[in-house]
Design an enzyme around this catalytic site. Structure first.
Site, PDB file in Angstrom:
ATOM      1  N   ASP A 131      -5.037   3.696   0.021  1.00 22.02           N
ATOM      2  CA  ASP A 131      -6.147   3.959   0.944  1.00 22.02           C
ATOM      3  C   ASP A 131      -6.574   5.419   0.820  1.00 22.02           C
ATOM      4  O   ASP A 131      -5.804   6.326   1.130  1.00 22.02           O
ATOM      5  CB  ASP A 131      -5.682   3.655   2.383  1.00 22.02           C
ATOM      6  CG  ASP A 131      -6.842   3.552   3.360  1.00 22.02           C
ATOM      7  OD1 ASP A 131      -7.959   3.967   2.997  1.00 22.02           O
ATOM      8  OD2 ASP A 131      -6.619   3.055   4.480  1.00 22.02           O
TER       9      ASP A 131
ATOM     10  N   GLU B 293     -13.465  -1.439   6.708  1.00 20.59           N
ATOM     11  CA  GLU B 293     -12.711  -1.599   7.969  1.00 20.59           C
ATOM     12  C   GLU B 293     -13.484  -1.027   9.157  1.00 20.59           C
ATOM     13  O   GLU B 293     -13.263  -1.458  10.283  1.00 20.59           O
ATOM     14  CB  GLU B 293     -11.308  -0.994   7.875  1.00 20.59           C
ATOM     15  CG  GLU B 293     -11.277   0.507   7.697  1.00 20.59           C
ATOM     16  CD  GLU B 293      -9.848   1.044   7.534  1.00 20.59           C
ATOM     17  OE1 GLU B 293      -9.098   0.463   6.746  1.00 20.59           O
ATOM     18  OE2 GLU B 293      -9.518   2.035   8.200  1.00 20.59           O
TER      19      GLU B 293
ATOM     20  N   ARG C 200       0.861  -1.182   0.000  1.00 23.72           N
ATOM     21  CA  ARG C 200       0.000   0.000   0.000  1.00 23.72           C
ATOM     22  C   ARG C 200       0.891   1.222   0.000  1.00 23.72           C
ATOM     23  O   ARG C 200       1.823   1.305   0.799  1.00 23.72           O
ATOM     24  CB  ARG C 200      -0.867  -0.026   1.267  1.00 23.72           C
ATOM     25  CG  ARG C 200      -1.863   1.103   1.361  1.00 23.72           C
ATOM     26  CD  ARG C 200      -2.535   1.137   2.723  1.00 23.72           C
ATOM     27  NE  ARG C 200      -1.876   2.097   3.600  1.00 23.72           N
ATOM     28  CZ  ARG C 200      -2.450   2.681   4.664  1.00 23.72           C
ATOM     29  NH1 ARG C 200      -3.681   2.354   5.009  1.00 23.72           N
ATOM     30  NH2 ARG C 200      -1.795   3.543   5.401  1.00 23.72           N
TER      31      ARG C 200
ATOM     32  N   HIS D 282      -9.140   6.527   2.496  1.00 23.75           N
ATOM     33  CA  HIS D 282      -9.560   6.801   3.870  1.00 23.75           C
ATOM     34  C   HIS D 282     -10.811   7.671   3.952  1.00 23.75           C
ATOM     35  O   HIS D 282     -10.848   8.664   4.679  1.00 23.75           O
ATOM     36  CB  HIS D 282      -8.395   7.400   4.677  1.00 23.75           C
ATOM     37  CG  HIS D 282      -8.301   6.829   6.059  1.00 23.75           C
ATOM     38  ND1 HIS D 282      -8.745   7.492   7.164  1.00 23.75           N
ATOM     39  CD2 HIS D 282      -7.853   5.635   6.510  1.00 23.75           C
ATOM     40  CE1 HIS D 282      -8.550   6.735   8.239  1.00 23.75           C
ATOM     41  NE2 HIS D 282      -8.010   5.607   7.865  1.00 23.75           N
TER      42      HIS D 282
ATOM     43  N   ARG E  17     -13.503  -5.522   3.906  1.00 19.30           N
ATOM     44  CA  ARG E  17     -12.421  -5.319   4.888  1.00 19.30           C
ATOM     45  C   ARG E  17     -12.852  -5.456   6.350  1.00 19.30           C
ATOM     46  O   ARG E  17     -12.015  -5.397   7.245  1.00 19.30           O
ATOM     47  CB  ARG E  17     -11.792  -3.937   4.675  1.00 19.30           C
ATOM     48  CG  ARG E  17     -10.921  -3.922   3.443  1.00 19.30           C
ATOM     49  CD  ARG E  17     -10.246  -2.604   3.199  1.00 19.30           C
ATOM     50  NE  ARG E  17      -9.519  -2.057   4.315  1.00 19.30           N
ATOM     51  CZ  ARG E  17      -8.387  -2.548   4.814  1.00 19.30           C
ATOM     52  NH1 ARG E  17      -7.860  -3.638   4.292  1.00 19.30           N
ATOM     53  NH2 ARG E  17      -7.790  -1.949   5.835  1.00 19.30           N
TER      54      ARG E  17
ATOM     55  N   TYR F 155      -3.061  11.701   5.455  1.00 16.48           N
ATOM     56  CA  TYR F 155      -3.297  10.402   6.082  1.00 16.48           C
ATOM     57  C   TYR F 155      -2.180   9.398   5.731  1.00 16.48           C
ATOM     58  O   TYR F 155      -1.736   9.318   4.592  1.00 16.48           O
ATOM     59  CB  TYR F 155      -4.642   9.800   5.631  1.00 16.48           C
ATOM     60  CG  TYR F 155      -4.703   8.337   5.974  1.00 16.48           C
ATOM     61  CD1 TYR F 155      -4.950   7.934   7.284  1.00 16.48           C
ATOM     62  CD2 TYR F 155      -4.425   7.370   5.020  1.00 16.48           C
ATOM     63  CE1 TYR F 155      -4.928   6.600   7.629  1.00 16.48           C
ATOM     64  CE2 TYR F 155      -4.399   6.034   5.355  1.00 16.48           C
ATOM     65  CZ  TYR F 155      -4.657   5.657   6.657  1.00 16.48           C
ATOM     66  OH  TYR F 155      -4.611   4.325   6.995  1.00 16.48           O
TER      67      TYR F 155
ATOM     68  N   GLU G 225      -8.953   1.809  -1.687  1.00 11.03           N
ATOM     69  CA  GLU G 225      -9.642   1.482  -0.422  1.00 11.03           C
ATOM     70  C   GLU G 225     -10.464   2.651   0.099  1.00 11.03           C
ATOM     71  O   GLU G 225     -10.007   3.800   0.037  1.00 11.03           O
ATOM     72  CB  GLU G 225      -8.562   1.094   0.589  1.00 11.03           C
ATOM     73  CG  GLU G 225      -9.060   0.817   1.993  1.00 11.03           C
ATOM     74  CD  GLU G 225      -7.905   0.365   2.890  1.00 11.03           C
ATOM     75  OE1 GLU G 225      -6.935  -0.218   2.368  1.00 11.03           O
ATOM     76  OE2 GLU G 225      -7.972   0.616   4.099  1.00 11.03           O
TER      77      GLU G 225
ATOM     78  N   TRP H  27     -11.776  11.886   8.713  1.00  9.70           N
ATOM     79  CA  TRP H  27     -10.337  11.640   8.836  1.00  9.70           C
ATOM     80  C   TRP H  27      -9.945  10.397   8.047  1.00  9.70           C
ATOM     81  O   TRP H  27     -10.632   9.410   8.043  1.00  9.70           O
ATOM     82  CB  TRP H  27      -9.936  11.450  10.300  1.00  9.70           C
ATOM     83  CG  TRP H  27      -8.490  11.037  10.386  1.00  9.70           C
ATOM     84  CD1 TRP H  27      -7.399  11.806  10.119  1.00  9.70           C
ATOM     85  CD2 TRP H  27      -7.990   9.743  10.694  1.00  9.70           C
ATOM     86  NE1 TRP H  27      -6.257  11.076  10.243  1.00  9.70           N
ATOM     87  CE2 TRP H  27      -6.574   9.804  10.589  1.00  9.70           C
ATOM     88  CE3 TRP H  27      -8.602   8.519  11.033  1.00  9.70           C
ATOM     89  CZ2 TRP H  27      -5.757   8.681  10.831  1.00  9.70           C
ATOM     90  CZ3 TRP H  27      -7.791   7.417  11.280  1.00  9.70           C
ATOM     91  CH2 TRP H  27      -6.375   7.504  11.170  1.00  9.70           C
TER      92      TRP H  27
ATOM     93  N   GLU I 225      -4.187  -7.399   5.278  1.00 12.74           N
ATOM     94  CA  GLU I 225      -3.305  -6.274   5.608  1.00 12.74           C
ATOM     95  C   GLU I 225      -2.323  -6.687   6.714  1.00 12.74           C
ATOM     96  O   GLU I 225      -2.697  -7.356   7.680  1.00 12.74           O
ATOM     97  CB  GLU I 225      -4.144  -5.079   6.094  1.00 12.74           C
ATOM     98  CG  GLU I 225      -3.325  -3.828   6.372  1.00 12.74           C
ATOM     99  CD  GLU I 225      -4.197  -2.619   6.734  1.00 12.74           C
ATOM    100  OE1 GLU I 225      -5.368  -2.812   7.108  1.00 12.74           O
ATOM    101  OE2 GLU I 225      -3.705  -1.482   6.615  1.00 12.74           O
TER     102      GLU I 225
HETATM  103  O1  EZ4 Z   1      -6.934   4.255   9.997  1.00 14.56           O
HETATM  104  O2  EZ4 Z   1      -6.407   1.258  11.867  1.00 14.56           O
HETATM  105  O3  EZ4 Z   1      -6.126   0.524   6.298  1.00 14.56           O
HETATM  106  N1  EZ4 Z   1      -5.796   0.901   7.363  1.00 14.56           N
HETATM  107  C1  EZ4 Z   1      -6.279   1.973   7.967  1.00 14.56           C
HETATM  108  C2  EZ4 Z   1      -5.805   2.228   9.373  1.00 14.56           C
HETATM  109  C3  EZ4 Z   1      -6.899   2.875  10.210  1.00 14.56           C
HETATM  110  C4  EZ4 Z   1      -6.673   2.623  11.667  1.00 14.56           C
HETATM  111  C5  EZ4 Z   1      -7.873   3.058  12.490  1.00 14.56           C
HETATM  112  O4  EZ4 Z   1      -7.801   2.582  13.789  1.00 14.56           O
HETATM  113  O5  EZ4 Z   1      -7.057   2.683   7.386  1.00 14.56           O
HETATM  114  O6  EZ4 Z   1      -4.641   2.992   9.380  1.00 14.56           O
HETATM  115 CO    CO Z   2      -7.868   1.738   5.649  1.00  7.82          CO
END
Ligand code: EZ4
Ligand code: CO
Length: 402
Positions: free
Chosen positions: A210, A262, A147, A212, A283, A159, A236, A402, A339
């Protein structure tokens, strides 16, 4: 066999973990992970006050009935606190079952479907050259899937990028940190990052990214389209998924594969995404999704739609969850990838484990049960410390995802 006692071990070796230990009248015990990053003590209290008293005297082999008892019996269903608590119990019971039958948990889930569990790890850097250096470092460690995250010019603390040369750890002690975000700057930058990465590594390495949860569906569609030439393994969390329908729009515009979930804690969070084939990888992981019992049902449902697993495996998932995910991933047919964000050496010391990493794959090991211990004397030296995930604001101060 009967459950005679259960207790919590809350510790903070470099980061917080909530571990449940269930004991039986035959001297066999099991461990489960209930860590919910930034909200750890809510799960601990839920277990302590509302779950542990109900477990005493039950048959630890009754994983299905105990799962239903804790889920339906609560009346108030779902939610990350409830489902992480149920997961902690469920993992500990599968651990007990394996130990009692003297076999690794993967044998109770169908046996090995593959030799090893393909994992991806994280590369990151403040800019493109630093991110590519990190990619090369992980390629040298044998990873076949990586990643890639990079700082975005003009966006402080993007991030996934660590501060001060430390390895990336999202939660920080003290009150929540604040980071700044610009979708415009990110969207202009991200394709350049992957153009450079593909040029650097060639066609074979799996590249992941990611987002995010930071884009709207149409912005995510643009990103997916612009990343197509670089053949990502997945994009992701391109947009928040409370509205599962949002993924339809992304899907209609791009063939870049999509992974999400996730932050999910229930099959129902993913139901529309899977049955409409709006995603390629789910996920939601064992600790936040209600345990092995719940994830087996979700994964079997996903299999019908050719959706594969790609479980969350950041450092906030304890070695107990990592072990459970590896037993699960080696056994089920529609496993995709796992992961792997390695824990610090201190975490590995507190949680000695049978699982191993070698040349891009992980292996659950052949110890009975899940194959993870906790060194309680060492754990006691690192008491819980309040820590939070950061929040993010747009350039004008508006709070964003976030
Ligand atoms: O932000 O595990 O893909 N991994 C992620 C992580 C999450 C944290 C949150 O607790 O997006 O870094
Ligand atoms: Co993630």
């Amino acid at each position: 066999m009967k459950i005679t006692a259960a207790r919590l071990i809350v510790c903070s070796p470099d980061r917080n973990f909530v571990t449940l230990r269930i004991e039986t009248d035959e001297g066999i015990y099991g461990l489960g992970d209930g860590t919910l990053n930034g909200r750890e003590l809510a799960v601990a209290a839920y277990l302590e006050e509302h779950v542990i008293p109900c477990l005493i005297g039950r048959d630890p082999f009754a994983t299905e009935d105990i799962w239903q008892y804790l889920y339906r019996g609560a009346y108030w269903r779902r939610g990350p606190v409830t489902m992480s608590a149920i997961a902690a119990v469920d993992m500990a019971l599968w651990d007990i079952k394996g130990k009692a039958l003297n076999t690794p948990v993967y044998n109770l889930l169908g046996g090995k479907s593959r030799q090893g569990v393909l994992v991806y790890t994280h590369a990151n850097g403040a800019d493109i050259p630093a991110a590519l250096d990190s990619v090369k470092k992980h390629m040298d460690e044998g990873y076949l899937a990586i990643r890639v995250q990079s700082g975005v010019p003009g966006v402080s603390s993007a991030y996934g990028v660590p501060k001060g040369g430390k390895s990336y750890e999202p939660a920080e002690r003290g009150l929540p940190g604040e980071s700044l975000w610009s979708t415009e700057k990110y969207l202009n930058f991200a394709p350049k990052l992957f153009e450079a990465a593909r040029k650097e590594v060639g066609e074979d390495l799996h590249l992941l990214h990611d987002v995010h949860h930071r884009l709207t569906p149409i912005e995510a569609a643009r990103l997916g389209k612009e990343l197509e030439p670089y053949h990502l393994f997945w994009m992701e969390d391109p947009t928040p998924a409370e509205n599962q329908e949002a993924f339809r729009l992304i899907r209609e515009h791009t063939v870049t594969p999509i992974a999400t979930g996730e932050v999910f804690n229930s099959f129902w969070d993913a139901h529309d995404l899977i049955r409409n084939q709006w995603i390629d990888y789910i996920r939601m992981t064992i600790v936040h999704g209600g345990g092995i019992t719940a994830l087996k049902k979700a994964a079997d449902f996903a299999a019908v739609y050719q959706v594969r697993t790609g479980f969350h495996g950041a450092t906030d998932l304890s070695p107990v969850t990592m072990a459970a995910a590896l037993h699960f991933g080696i056994a089920i047919h529609n496993f995709g990838i796992q992961e792997h964000m390695p824990h610090t050496p201190l975490v590995d010391e507190v949680f000695p484990h049978a699982y191993t990493y070698d040349s891009g794959y992980m292996y659950p090991g052949d110890a009975p049960g899940l194959g993870v211990e906790i060194d309680e004397a060492k754990a006691a030296k690192y008491p819980y410390q309040r820590a939070y995930l950061p929040v993010a604001r747009k350039m004008d101060g508006t709070l964003t995802d976030w």
